[in-house]
Motif scaffolding. Structure first.
Motif, PDB file in Angstrom:
ATOM      1  N   GLY A  62       0.844  -1.283  -0.075  1.00 26.75           N
ATOM      2  CA  GLY A  62       0.050   0.535   0.029  1.00 26.75           C
ATOM      3  C   GLY A  62       0.715   0.864   0.407  1.00 26.75           C
ATOM      4  N   ASP A  63       0.712   2.261  -0.746  1.00 30.68           N
ATOM      5  CA  ASP A  63       1.118   3.696  -0.561  1.00 30.68           C
ATOM      6  C   ASP A  63       1.006   4.277   0.320  1.00 30.68           C
ATOM      7  OD1 ASP A  63       1.055   6.625  -1.450  1.00 30.68           O
ATOM      8  OD2 ASP A  63       0.746   6.508  -2.943  1.00 30.68           O
ATOM      9  N   ILE A  64       2.549   4.353   1.507  1.00 30.12           N
ATOM     10  CA  ILE A  64       2.089   4.867   2.544  1.00 30.12           C
ATOM     11  C   ILE A  64       1.263   6.404   3.074  1.00 30.12           C
ATOM     12  CG2 ILE A  64       4.004   6.682   1.840  1.00 30.12           C
ATOM     13  CD1 ILE A  64       3.810   4.017   5.142  1.00 30.12           C
ATOM     14  N   ARG A  65       1.138   6.979   1.531  1.00 31.93           N
ATOM     15  CA  ARG A  65       0.600   8.096   2.431  1.00 31.93           C
ATOM     16  C   ARG A  65      -0.681   7.796   2.591  1.00 31.93           C
ATOM     17  NH1 ARG A  65       3.054  10.771  -3.792  1.00 31.93           N
ATOM     18  NH2 ARG A  65       2.690   8.510  -3.842  1.00 31.93           N
ATOM     19  N   THR A  66      -1.889   6.925   2.061  1.00 27.14           N
ATOM     20  CA  THR A  66      -3.004   6.152   2.278  1.00 27.14           C
ATOM     21  C   THR A  66      -3.003   5.513   3.450  1.00 27.14           C
ATOM     22  OG1 THR A  66      -3.175   5.155   0.730  1.00 27.14           O
ATOM     23  CG2 THR A  66      -3.419   7.148   0.502  1.00 27.14           C
ATOM     24  N   PHE A  67      -2.136   4.639   3.493  1.00 20.18           N
ATOM     25  CA  PHE A  67      -1.663   3.563   4.475  1.00 20.18           C
ATOM     26  C   PHE A  67      -2.382   3.810   5.971  1.00 20.18           C
ATOM     27  CE2 PHE A  67       0.934   0.137   7.193  1.00 20.18           C
ATOM     28  CZ  PHE A  67       0.505  -1.087   6.677  1.00 20.18           C
ATOM     29  N   ASP A  68      -2.831   2.717   6.355  1.00 21.95           N
ATOM     30  CA  ASP A  68      -3.662   2.932   8.264  1.00 21.95           C
ATOM     31  C   ASP A  68      -2.422   1.969   9.060  1.00 21.95           C
ATOM     32  OD1 ASP A  68      -4.613   2.814  10.603  1.00 21.95           O
ATOM     33  OD2 ASP A  68      -6.568   1.565  10.047  1.00 21.95           O
ATOM     34  N   MET A  69      -1.639   2.943   8.836  1.00 20.94           N
ATOM     35  CA  MET A  69      -1.268   2.472  10.947  1.00 20.94           C
ATOM     36  C   MET A  69      -1.059   1.801  11.807  1.00 20.94           C
ATOM     37  SD  MET A  69       2.951   4.858  10.953  1.00 20.94           S
ATOM     38  CE  MET A  69       3.411   5.687   8.707  1.00 20.94           C
ATOM     39  N   ASN A  70      -2.357   2.170  12.273  1.00 21.28           N
ATOM     40  CA  ASN A  70      -3.123   1.460  13.447  1.00 21.28           C
ATOM     41  C   ASN A  70      -2.682   0.147  13.002  1.00 21.28           C
ATOM     42  OD1 ASN A  70      -3.341   3.625  14.814  1.00 21.28           O
ATOM     43  ND2 ASN A  70      -5.058   4.736  13.530  1.00 21.28           N
ATOM     44  N   VAL A  71      -2.947  -1.001  11.750  1.00 16.08           N
ATOM     45  CA  VAL A  71      -2.725  -2.131  11.897  1.00 16.08           C
ATOM     46  C   VAL A  71      -1.570  -2.871  12.388  1.00 16.08           C
ATOM     47  CG1 VAL A  71      -5.011  -1.808  10.007  1.00 16.08           C
ATOM     48  CG2 VAL A  71      -2.591  -1.810   9.539  1.00 16.08           C
ATOM     49  N   LEU A  72      -0.638  -2.058  11.812  1.00 13.73           N
ATOM     50  CA  LEU A  72       0.662  -2.394  12.345  1.00 13.73           C
ATOM     51  C   LEU A  72       0.695  -3.044  14.518  1.00 13.73           C
ATOM     52  CD1 LEU A  72       2.716   0.071  10.306  1.00 13.73           C
ATOM     53  CD2 LEU A  72       1.721  -2.264   9.740  1.00 13.73           C
ATOM     54  N   SER A  73       1.542  -3.997  14.234  1.00 15.40           N
ATOM     55  CA  SER A  73       1.638  -4.252  15.815  1.00 15.40           C
ATOM     56  C   SER A  73       2.817  -3.852  15.865  1.00 15.40           C
ATOM     57  CB  SER A  73       2.389  -5.960  16.344  1.00 15.40           C
ATOM     58  OG  SER A  73       2.626  -6.196  14.265  1.00 15.40           O
ATOM     59  N   PRO A  74       2.790  -3.811  17.691  1.00 18.46           N
ATOM     60  CA  PRO A  74       4.357  -2.676  17.774  1.00 18.46           C
ATOM     61  C   PRO A  74       5.488  -3.862  17.807  1.00 18.46           C
ATOM     62  CG  PRO A  74       2.338  -3.053  19.347  1.00 18.46           C
ATOM     63  CD  PRO A  74       2.164  -3.975  18.365  1.00 18.46           C
ATOM     64  N   ILE A  75       6.459  -2.374  17.573  1.00 14.75           N
ATOM     65  CA  ILE A  75       7.905  -2.587  17.219  1.00 14.75           C
ATOM     66  C   ILE A  75       8.598  -2.643  17.791  1.00 14.75           C
ATOM     67  CG2 ILE A  75       7.448  -3.294  14.692  1.00 14.75           C
ATOM     68  CD1 ILE A  75       8.594   0.064  14.979  1.00 14.75           C
ATOM     69  N   ASP A  76      10.502  -2.856  18.286  1.00 15.28           N
ATOM     70  CA  ASP A  76      11.410  -2.643  18.736  1.00 15.28           C
ATOM     71  C   ASP A  76      12.898  -1.438  18.029  1.00 15.28           C
ATOM     72  OD1 ASP A  76      10.543  -3.710  21.469  1.00 15.28           O
ATOM     73  OD2 ASP A  76      11.269  -5.866  19.672  1.00 15.28           O
ATOM     74  N   ALA A  77      12.215  -1.912  17.008  1.00 16.75           N
ATOM     75  CA  ALA A  77      13.182  -1.123  16.079  1.00 16.75           C
ATOM     76  C   ALA A  77      12.475  -0.719  14.480  1.00 16.75           C
ATOM     77  CB  ALA A  77      13.859  -1.890  15.860  1.00 16.75           C
ATOM     78  N   LEU A  78      12.762  -0.025  14.068  1.00 15.82           N
ATOM     79  CA  LEU A  78      12.139   0.675  12.569  1.00 15.82           C
ATOM     80  C   LEU A  78      13.178   0.715  11.508  1.00 15.82           C
ATOM     81  CD1 LEU A  78      10.112   2.045  11.358  1.00 15.82           C
ATOM     82  CD2 LEU A  78      10.112   4.153  11.721  1.00 15.82           C
ATOM     83  N   ALA A  79      13.180   0.482  10.981  1.00 20.72           N
ATOM     84  CA  ALA A  79      13.482   0.715   9.261  1.00 20.72           C
ATOM     85  C   ALA A  79      13.406   1.721   8.543  1.00 20.72           C
ATOM     86  CB  ALA A  79      15.154  -0.506   8.658  1.00 20.72           C
ATOM     87  N   PHE A  80      13.406   2.312   7.757  1.00 22.84           N
ATOM     88  CA  PHE A  80      12.568   2.889   6.602  1.00 22.84           C
ATOM     89  C   PHE A  80      13.747   3.258   5.469  1.00 22.84           C
ATOM     90  CE2 PHE A  80      12.769   5.818  10.400  1.00 22.84           C
ATOM     91  CZ  PHE A  80      13.407   7.266   9.008  1.00 22.84           C
ATOM     92  N   GLY A  81      14.021   2.814   4.555  1.00 20.19           N
ATOM     93  CA  GLY A  81      14.997   3.543   3.217  1.00 20.19           C
ATOM     94  C   GLY A  81      13.840   4.745   2.707  1.00 20.19           C
ATOM     95  N   PHE A  82      13.926   6.128   2.793  1.00 18.41           N
ATOM     96  CA  PHE A  82      12.687   6.600   1.867  1.00 18.41           C
ATOM     97  C   PHE A  82      12.319   6.842   1.066  1.00 18.41           C
ATOM     98  CE2 PHE A  82      15.314   9.493   4.736  1.00 18.41           C
ATOM     99  CZ  PHE A  82      15.100  10.135   4.300  1.00 18.41           C
ATOM    100  N   PRO A  83      12.130   7.109  -0.116  1.00 14.49           N
ATOM    101  CA  PRO A  83      12.594   7.214  -1.431  1.00 14.49           C
ATOM    102  C   PRO A  83      13.372   7.929  -2.074  1.00 14.49           C
ATOM    103  CG  PRO A  83      10.054   6.339  -1.335  1.00 14.49           C
ATOM    104  CD  PRO A  83      10.382   7.022  -0.103  1.00 14.49           C
ATOM    105  N   CYS A  84      14.169   7.913  -2.277  1.00 17.43           N
ATOM    106  CA  CYS A  84      15.490   8.742  -3.502  1.00 17.43           C
ATOM    107  C   CYS A  84      14.837   9.810  -3.895  1.00 17.43           C
ATOM    108  CB  CYS A  84      16.593   7.732  -2.762  1.00 17.43           C
ATOM    109  SG  CYS A  84      16.470   6.649  -4.516  1.00 17.43           S
ATOM    110  N   ASN A  85      14.320   8.941  -5.071  1.00 20.97           N
ATOM    111  CA  ASN A  85      13.909   9.608  -6.263  1.00 20.97           C
ATOM    112  C   ASN A  85      14.342  11.218  -6.548  1.00 20.97           C
ATOM    113  OD1 ASN A  85      11.754   7.592  -5.121  1.00 20.97           O
ATOM    114  ND2 ASN A  85      11.615   7.611  -7.491  1.00 20.97           N
ATOM    115  N   ASP A  86      13.572  12.278  -5.315  1.00 18.74           N
ATOM    116  CA  ASP A  86      13.511  13.871  -5.197  1.00 18.74           C
ATOM    117  C   ASP A  86      15.362  13.711  -4.790  1.00 18.74           C
ATOM    118  OD1 ASP A  86      11.134  14.283  -6.672  1.00 18.74           O
ATOM    119  OD2 ASP A  86      10.413  13.817  -5.053  1.00 18.74           O
TER     120      ASP A  86
END
Length: 350
Positions: A62-86
């Motif tokens: 899903g597109d993160i701009r319309t994605f509902d993060m409330n469906v995600l379970s708790p985490i201890d760590a996060l990784a995000f390679g956010f899009p580099c196009n721009d």
């Protein structure tokens, strides 16, 4: 201590593979997959197939701009390679003004929502100069304000034994209330590794029936052009006959029909681009196969990419090198486990 990792903009799993394969002397410290999200369906399929085949439902397309993060379970760590196009030097460098520039903010949103103990954020080196440097400053400020002590560093992966000159800004953040200090792992322990592209592609030989190893069809003109281009040269630096020269005005991108130099790491594997951008073999007059490109990104041969040939090419080019990610995640684990390791001062300059 087991860290449950969530990933936004997960790509085909270069970061995910590095995280779940990170090992240190204390086996109690490890990273396990919790959930992942990406906007491309084939990329999600690749991630499911290789990283979490027994939990396919934990990869959300899903597109993160319309994605509902409330469906995600708790985490201890996060990784995000956010899009580099721009932010890419190859692109128009719109930075924050582009469609993709502001997407980092969803990483910040996830940090505020889940409050993981630590995070890894990744982007191209061009991020530092986008919008006259203001974009980078803004991103660092927001990550800090989310409650983290951050360590941004320009990693030159070829210095870490990776067979590819790939420079990426990677930011490690540790929550301010946790008494752990992260240091950038030194490239010194990897200096003896043979990281030439020849070694990566030929040692061991790729099985003929390997997955994602189909040859790209070359026109007769391209084959002739490549025959005149020596290893390390491109379409503009080679001595080409007039009928094989490219009629290109403006920027003469150094990677156009550039043949690899077998004595050096590859130049940067990219995810898109038209004719002449596929990376070319140093000896045979042809583009590399996706499996050869995957080797330059240090994906193991049993890593199967899903999707069309062109989509797979894009996935491989967008990924973080598996072994490079593994090295950084192991430094994070050592930091939490209190294990000493060689380190260098963080530096975001060339």
């Amino acid at each position: 201590m087991v860290f449950h990792l969530g990933e936004l903009f997960c790509g085909p799993g270069g970061i995910g593979w590095g995280a779940t394969h990170a090992e240190i002397d204390n086996p109690e410290y490890k990273i396990v997959h919790q959930w992942a999200n990406d906007y491309d369906e084939s990329t999600c399929e690749t991630y499911r197939h290789n990283i979490c085949p027994n939990e396919p439902e934990t990869v959300y397309h899903g597109d993160i701009r319309t994605f509902d993060m409330n469906v995600l379970s708790p985490i201890d760590a996060l990784a995000f390679g956010f899009p580099c196009n721009d932010y890419s030097v190859v692109g128009e460098q719109k930075g924050m003004k582009g469609n993709f520039g502001p997407l980092y903010s969803y990483g910040v949103k996830a940090l505020k929502k889940f409050k993981p103990k630590w995070f890894l954020a990744e982007n191209v080196g061009g991020l530092r100069s986008a919008n006259d440097g203001k974009a980078f400053t803004k991103i660092l400020s927001e990550l800090e304000n989310a409650g983290y002590i951050i360590t941004p560093h320009l990693y030159k992966f070829e210095e870490y034994g990776i067979p590819q000159a790939r420079h990426r800004v990677i930011i490690i953040g540790i929550r301010k209330d946790i008494d752990v200090k992260f240091r950038v792992p030194s490239p010194a322990p990897y200096s003896k590794i043979d990281n030439t592209c020849r070694s990566a592609i030929e040692n061991p030989p790729i099985p003929k029936d390997a997955f994602n190893n189909e040859l790209t069809k070359q026109s007769e003109q391209v084959v002739e052009r490549l025959k005149h281009i020596k290893p390390g040269e491109n379409a503009f630096t080679a001595n080409l006959p007039d009928d094989l020269k490219l009629n290109v005005k403006g920027a003469k991108i150094s990677q156009i029909y550039k043949r690899l130099d077998p004595t050096k790491p590859s130049y940067t594997v990219t995810g898109s681009g038209g004719g002449g951008t596929h990376i070319y073999h140093w000896e045979e007059p042809r583009a590399l196969t996706n499996r050869e490109r995957a080797r330059l990104q240090t994906f193991p041969d049993d890593y199967e990419f899903m999707g069309s040939k062109e989509n797979v090419r894009k996935q491989i080019g967008m990924a973080v090198p598996c072994q490079g990610a593994k090295i950084i995640f192991e430094a994070v684990l050592k930091s939490f486990a209190g294990i000493e390791y060689e380190w260098v001062d963080a530096n975001i300059n060339e």
